[in-house]
Design a protein around this motif. Structure first.
Motif, short mmCIF file in Angstrom:
data_model
loop_
_atom_site.label_atom_id
_atom_site.label_comp_id
_atom_site.label_asym_id
_atom_site.label_seq_id
_atom_site.Cartn_x
_atom_site.Cartn_y
_atom_site.Cartn_z
N ASP A 122 0.82 -1.21 0.00
CA ASP A 122 0.00 0.00 0.00
C ASP A 122 0.86 1.27 0.00
OD1 ASP A 122 -2.02 1.80 0.18
OD2 ASP A 122 -2.96 0.97 1.97
N LEU A 123 0.95 1.91 -1.16
CA LEU A 123 1.68 3.17 -1.29
C LEU A 123 0.73 4.33 -1.58
CD1 LEU A 123 4.82 1.97 -3.30
CD2 LEU A 123 4.77 2.77 -0.93
N ARG A 124 -0.54 4.18 -1.20
CA ARG A 124 -1.50 5.26 -1.41
C ARG A 124 -1.20 6.42 -0.46
NH1 ARG A 124 -6.94 2.09 -0.38
NH2 ARG A 124 -5.57 1.25 1.24
N PRO A 125 -1.16 7.64 -0.98
CA PRO A 125 -0.92 8.80 -0.09
C PRO A 125 -2.19 9.19 0.66
CG PRO A 125 -1.16 9.53 -2.36
CD PRO A 125 -1.20 8.02 -2.39
N GLY A 126 -1.99 9.87 1.78
CA GLY A 126 -3.11 10.42 2.52
C GLY A 126 -3.82 9.44 3.44
N ILE A 127 -3.23 8.25 3.65
CA ILE A 127 -3.86 7.26 4.53
C ILE A 127 -2.93 7.01 5.71
CG2 ILE A 127 -4.73 4.90 4.71
CD1 ILE A 127 -5.32 4.97 1.76
N PRO A 128 -3.42 7.16 6.94
CA PRO A 128 -2.58 6.90 8.11
C PRO A 128 -2.40 5.41 8.33
CG PRO A 128 -4.80 7.42 8.82
CD PRO A 128 -4.78 7.59 7.32
N ASP A 129 -1.67 5.06 9.37
CA ASP A 129 -1.44 3.65 9.68
C ASP A 129 -2.70 3.08 10.33
OD1 ASP A 129 -0.51 1.18 10.45
OD2 ASP A 129 1.45 1.91 11.08
N LEU A 130 -3.51 2.42 9.51
CA LEU A 130 -4.79 1.92 10.01
C LEU A 130 -4.61 0.81 11.03
CD1 LEU A 130 -6.75 1.93 6.63
CD2 LEU A 130 -6.58 3.74 8.35
N ARG A 131 -3.48 0.10 10.96
CA ARG A 131 -3.23 -0.95 11.95
C ARG A 131 -3.03 -0.36 13.34
NH1 ARG A 131 -0.60 -1.96 7.35
NH2 ARG A 131 1.12 -0.67 8.07
N ALA A 132 -2.61 0.89 13.39
CA ALA A 132 -2.32 1.54 14.68
C ALA A 132 -3.45 2.43 15.15
CB ALA A 132 -1.03 2.36 14.55
N THR A 133 -4.62 2.33 14.55
CA THR A 133 -5.76 3.12 15.02
C THR A 133 -6.01 2.81 16.50
OG1 THR A 133 -6.80 3.07 12.82
CG2 THR A 133 -8.21 3.59 14.70
N PRO A 134 -6.03 3.83 17.35
CA PRO A 134 -6.17 3.59 18.80
C PRO A 134 -7.61 3.23 19.18
CG PRO A 134 -6.11 5.94 18.37
CD PRO A 134 -5.88 5.26 17.04
N ARG A 135 -8.02 2.04 18.79
CA ARG A 135 -9.41 1.62 18.97
C ARG A 135 -9.82 1.63 20.45
NH1 ARG A 135 -11.18 -1.94 14.41
NH2 ARG A 135 -9.52 -1.94 12.84
N SER A 136 -8.98 1.05 21.30
CA SER A 136 -9.37 0.95 22.71
C SER A 136 -9.46 2.32 23.36
CB SER A 136 -8.40 0.05 23.47
OG SER A 136 -7.08 0.59 23.44
N ARG A 137 -8.55 3.23 22.99
CA ARG A 137 -8.59 4.57 23.59
C ARG A 137 -9.80 5.36 23.10
NH1 ARG A 137 -2.14 6.22 23.23
NH2 ARG A 137 -1.43 4.80 24.86
N TRP A 138 -10.14 5.21 21.82
CA TRP A 138 -11.32 5.90 21.31
C TRP A 138 -12.58 5.29 21.91
CZ3 TRP A 138 -12.17 10.42 19.35
CH2 TRP A 138 -13.42 10.71 18.75
#
Length: 475
Positions: free
Chosen positions: A117-133
């Motif tokens: 995945d070399l698409r620009p404008g996308i953050p690291d979705l694997r690191a989405t802070p699910r538990s904190r949100w």
């Protein structure tokens, strides 16, 4: 494999119309209930493995005797439409439902995410802070005063506006008054609101960087503001050309990304920052500052927002889309005096706004940003090392910031050809996709925000093979 709870289908509407049933009441009701349940399964309103209500609950709901329901359930179990197990709810049998196949649900098919995945404008979705949100959401729900649940919040929930203002003041050195903060669904939503207001005030054009992210300039165009392209170089937007274009076209608004220009990756130089501010003050103009991935600077501390130099002339846009996840759908606009935050008819939900306040005040956003900076800095360095090894003759450009870099292609190699040759599991984007006017150089915009660290070298090896194949002379 982790077991999941079945969908509770207790509120499914069942059609028990008796118009076509002239039989005795008890038999007719049972038959009608069987027919209604079969129809709900066939039409997908009762999906596979959905749990039906207990016979007593359904009987009370539809106003029949419990016997009618148990007889109907028993007949449909015998036919294989339902599945009854001791100690468990009666469920829709998987074999009886056509939507048991994922691809048949409402005709929708899901496209798998590209592995490389070399698409620009996308953050690291694997690191989405699910538990904190999730924790922020729980805190919001448990602490929101009852009176706030039905109260109108035209510009956004005040505690969230205060939290955003304090965050912008602290992290971006912005001049941030909570009363000037408008909570939005993101930069696109903010642009739509502000562009509509500018058009209402008589603006008919807006100066935009060339190249630049097309979505915001397209939104401005739909609001009636004609985009006027202004070139960008290694110092950011050319402020002299911007002033000339404004004089020529009468434009008194500009859309800029001063902290980290997308897609060329430059930061607006100090001299040009002063020029832009002077132009705005001298011509009663407004600047829309898209704070695109400004939180991520790796060689030095992030530069202050341009808004600080002219808070009366500059609107600052930001969101969690690039820094955390686009799925959260929440952002903000810090508006200058004279442009009052308009009442929003489609603001983020009150719970999401309250969660944002908890997320910021408890330090979860700053913790996430610090961890992301470390991760992106290392990933960028690893990507540059791989490019030097695989494509030593090509020199990537862009400051050490953000989540993308620019890779110029060798002479005779067209970006469109490289993209066309890529397989579905490799996502790459040509620079010309972001051109606003002038023809863009042959280059690729490589996003590394969502690139798997374990796949960096393999990704670059695949990319290198494509570039060499596209640059090879035809035999």
């Amino acid at each position: 494999m982790k077991k999941t709870r079945p969908l509770l289908a207790w509120e499914t509407l069942l059609d028990l119309d008796a118009a076509s049933e002239p039989r005795a009441a008890r038999t007719s009701l049972r038959n009608r209930l069987e027919r209604a349940l079969r129809a709900a399964v066939a039409e997908g309103r009762l999906p596979a493995d959905a749990a039906l209500p207990p016979s007593r609950v359904l009987a009370d709901t539809i106003g029949v005797s419990r016997w009618v329901v148990t007889e109907a359930y028993g007949q449909l179990v015998a036919e294989g439409v339902l599945d009854a197990r001791t100690g468990s709810a009666t469920r829709v049998a998987a074999s009886a439902h056509p939507s048991a196949l994922p691809s048949s649900v409402a005709g929708i098919t899901s496209t798998p995410a590209p592995r490389f995945d070399l698409r620009p404008g996308i953050p690291d979705l694997r690191a989405t802070p699910r538990s904190r949100w999730a924790s922020a959401l729980r805190s919001a729900l448990s602490t929101l005063p009852d009176s706030d649940l039905a109260r109108a919040h035209p510009s956004g929930y005040l505690p969230a506006r205060v939290a955003v203002a304090e965050h912008l003041s602290r992290s971006r050195h912005a001049v941030a008054d909570p009363e000037r903060v408008l909570l939005t669904h993101g930069a696109s939503d903010g642009m739509s609101i502000l562009a509509t207001e500018l058009h209402r005030r008589g603006h008919r054009a807006i100066l935009v960087e060339d190249p630049s992210w097309p979505r915001l300039r397209d939104i401005a165009a739909r609001a009636g503001l004609r985009p006027i392209p202004v070139p960008v170089d290694e110092e950011g937007v050319d402020a002299s050309v911007l002033a000339e274009a404004a004089a020529r076209t009468g434009a008194r608004a500009a859309l800029l990304t001063p902290a980290h220009q997308f897609p060329l990756g430059a930061a607006l130089s100090a001299a040009r920052r002063e020029q832009v501010v002077h132009w705005a003050r001298d011509h009663d103009a407004f600047v829309v500052e898209d704070d695109y991935d400004a939180e991520f600077r790796y060689d030095r501390r992030p530069i202050a927002a341009l808004q600080r130099l002219a808070p009366d002339r500059i609107a600052l846009f930001g969101s969690l889309s690039k820094s955390v996840s686009p799925a959260l759908g929440i952002g903000w606009a810090l508006l200058p005096p004279g442009i009052d935050p308009p009442p929003s008819t489609s603001a983020p939900s009150l719970v999401d706004q309250a969660a944002l306040a908890h997320f910021i005040v408890n330090g979860d956003l700053e913790r996430h940003l610090r961890a992301s900076r470390i991760r992106f800095r290392r990933r960028r360095a690893r990507l540059l090392d791989a490019l030097r090894t695989e494509l030593p003759d090509l020199t990537p450009s862009g400051i050490a910031a953000g989540m993308h870099l620019l890779l110029p292609l060798p002479a005779g190699c067209a970006a469109a050809d490289v993209v066309a040759m890529a397989t579905a599991d490799l996502a790459i984007t040509p620079l010309h996709r972001y051109a606003a006017g002038a023809r863009a150089p042959e280059a690729l915009v490589l996003g590394y925000g969502n690139l798997d660290d374990a796949l960096v070298e393999e990704t670059v090896a695949r990319l290198g093979a494509l570039i060499r194949a596209a640059a090879a002379p035809a035999s």
